[in-house]
Design a protein around this motif. Structure first.
Motif, short mmCIF file in Angstrom:
data_model
loop_
_atom_site.label_atom_id
_atom_site.label_comp_id
_atom_site.label_asym_id
_atom_site.label_seq_id
_atom_site.Cartn_x
_atom_site.Cartn_y
_atom_site.Cartn_z
N ASN A 209 0.82 -1.22 0.00
CA ASN A 209 0.00 0.00 0.00
C ASN A 209 0.85 1.26 0.00
O ASN A 209 0.37 2.34 -0.40
CB ASN A 209 -0.93 0.00 1.21
N LYS A 210 2.10 1.15 0.43
CA LYS A 210 3.02 2.29 0.41
C LYS A 210 3.77 2.40 -0.91
O LYS A 210 4.61 3.28 -1.08
CB LYS A 210 4.02 2.16 1.56
N GLY A 211 3.51 1.46 -1.81
CA GLY A 211 4.19 1.49 -3.10
C GLY A 211 5.59 0.90 -3.06
O GLY A 211 6.38 1.10 -3.98
N LYS A 212 5.89 0.14 -2.00
CA LYS A 212 7.21 -0.49 -1.90
C LYS A 212 7.30 -1.67 -2.87
O LYS A 212 6.29 -2.24 -3.29
CB LYS A 212 7.46 -0.98 -0.48
N LYS A 213 8.52 -2.05 -3.19
CA LYS A 213 8.73 -3.13 -4.14
C LYS A 213 8.79 -4.47 -3.42
O LYS A 213 9.60 -4.66 -2.52
CB LYS A 213 10.01 -2.91 -4.95
N ILE A 214 7.92 -5.39 -3.85
CA ILE A 214 7.85 -6.72 -3.25
C ILE A 214 8.12 -7.75 -4.33
O ILE A 214 7.45 -7.77 -5.37
CB ILE A 214 6.47 -6.97 -2.62
N GLU A 215 9.10 -8.59 -4.11
CA GLU A 215 9.42 -9.66 -5.06
C GLU A 215 9.10 -11.00 -4.42
O GLU A 215 9.28 -11.20 -3.22
CB GLU A 215 10.91 -9.63 -5.42
N GLY A 216 8.64 -11.93 -5.24
CA GLY A 216 8.41 -13.29 -4.76
C GLY A 216 9.14 -14.27 -5.65
O GLY A 216 9.15 -14.14 -6.86
N ILE A 217 9.80 -15.25 -5.04
CA ILE A 217 10.42 -16.31 -5.82
C ILE A 217 9.85 -17.64 -5.36
O ILE A 217 9.58 -17.84 -4.18
CB ILE A 217 11.96 -16.30 -5.69
N GLU A 218 9.64 -18.53 -6.32
CA GLU A 218 9.04 -19.81 -6.01
C GLU A 218 10.13 -20.84 -5.72
O GLU A 218 11.13 -20.91 -6.44
CB GLU A 218 8.17 -20.27 -7.19
N ALA A 219 9.94 -21.61 -4.68
CA ALA A 219 10.91 -22.64 -4.31
C ALA A 219 11.04 -23.66 -5.44
O ALA A 219 10.05 -24.03 -6.09
CB ALA A 219 10.47 -23.35 -3.03
N ASP A 220 12.27 -24.10 -5.70
CA ASP A 220 12.50 -25.11 -6.74
C ASP A 220 11.77 -26.40 -6.42
O ASP A 220 11.28 -27.09 -7.31
CB ASP A 220 14.01 -25.38 -6.88
N ASP A 221 11.69 -26.74 -5.14
CA ASP A 221 11.01 -27.95 -4.71
C ASP A 221 10.15 -27.61 -3.51
O ASP A 221 10.66 -27.14 -2.48
CB ASP A 221 12.04 -29.03 -4.34
N ALA A 222 8.86 -27.83 -3.63
CA ALA A 222 7.93 -27.43 -2.58
C ALA A 222 8.20 -28.11 -1.24
O ALA A 222 7.83 -27.57 -0.19
CB ALA A 222 6.49 -27.71 -3.02
#
Length: 323
Positions: A209-222
């Motif tokens: 909501n503050k306009g900050k940058k959020i990155e998500g990376i997916e685990a290679d193996d769950a």
């Protein structure tokens, strides 16, 4: 070079384990859940580790004696954000990046933690969080993305409705925060959920909501992100780790005659050319040389050292080891 601190949350009661033992002190292949997480953090070359303890803090603290970690007490268990607030003064001016992870996820790999830190270093992201996709995501917070596909918030399962529960991308509970963004988010977290707790996950929506940058990376193996809340989940993770250990030895030239009846704990060394026969149990911190023969029905206690070419077997009558 940026200063990195890891904060491992280990204050929870773990009531669903139905055990007097603190949850993080249950073992996977001879090592406590907490030890497994600490080991992965150390192998990821993160120099400073802070453990947040709470329930049965004396027992947890005793288990950490001799390890290069700092211990901070969360005096009241009021949620994950409240646990991180307990270390606020220690990270305020001494860390550029704070890696936060749970003490009950023993399968997390050092390479994954390195990847989180690397992306945080290489991008302008205020937080990089680890996600995974599960066929059956029951029990996990869901990743909610906006119309642009950006991560907007994490919705805990207890707060979710039908549409959100159908989301199979889950929050792994592992984050790499820029310290400034973390402290800013912590200052605005409110206990507005049903349990009256301060959720660390709320910081994601605050930053979005503050306009900050959020990155998500997916685990290679769950399986890396599997947390443990019940004895059944502990058994599942033990089996996964057991298979990983045996697979690693077989890839290095060790013969395992029957993987279903052979058990090897963490921190064991076995030389190439050695053959392990069925119904053998090898405890942690055992060193076995090359071209040995172990078993059948062998039991090696922690600290045992077996020289190259040695045959170890049970005597049959009283189970005594014969070298």
């Amino acid at each position: 070079m940026k200063k990195i601190t890891a904060v491992i949350l280990a204050a929870g009661k773990g009531t669903r384990m139905r055990s007097q033992l603190p949850k993080v002190l249950h073992e996977v292949c001879g090592s406590t859940l907490l030890e497994c997480v600490i080991c992965s953090v150390q192998k990821a070359e993160i120099p400073r580790i802070i453990i947040v303890v709470g329930d049965k803090k004396e027992e947890v603290g005793e288990s950490l004696e001799g390890l290069p970690v700092e211990i901070v007490e969360q005096r009241e268990q009021l949620g994950t954000a409240h646990a991180v607030i307990a270390v606020k003064e220690r990270i305020n001016s001494s860390a550029d990046i704070v890696l936060i992870l749970n003490g009950d996820a023993p399968l997390i790999k050092p390479r994954t933690l390195k990847r989180l830190i690397s992306i945080n270093n290489e991008t302008a992201a205020d937080v990089v969080l680890l996600t995974a996709r599960l066929e059956k995501p029951k029990g996990y917070g869901r990743i909610y993305r906006d119309k642009n596909g950006s991560i907007a918030k994490i919705i805990e399962e207890s707060e979710a409705d039908g549409d959100v529960l159908a989301i199979n991308e889950i929050n792994a509970g592992i984050y790499a925060f820029k310290t400034k963004a973390l402290l800013e988010g912590l200052s605005e977290v409110q206990p507005h959920n049903k349990k009256g707790e301060f959720y660390l996950t709320d910081i994601i929506s605050i930053l979005h909501n503050k306009g900050k940058k959020i990155e998500g990376i997916e685990a290679d193996d769950a399986v890396e992100v599997l947390g443990i809340n019940t004895q059944q989940e502990l058994a599942i993770v033990n089996k996964i780790r057991h298979d990983e250990i045996l697979q690693g030895f077989m890839e290095s030239g060790v013969t395992i005659v029957d993987t279903g009846s052979t058990f090897v704990e963490n921190n064991v060394e076995i030389g190439a050319g050695t053959k392990i026969y069925p119904f053998s149990y090898i405890n942690k911190n055992v060193v076995i040389g090359r071209y040995c023969r172990i078993g059948p029905f062998a039991y090696l206690e922690s600290g045992t050292k077996v020289s190259d070419g040695t045959v170890v077997k049970s005597s049959g009558k009283n189970g005594k080891q014969v070298f």
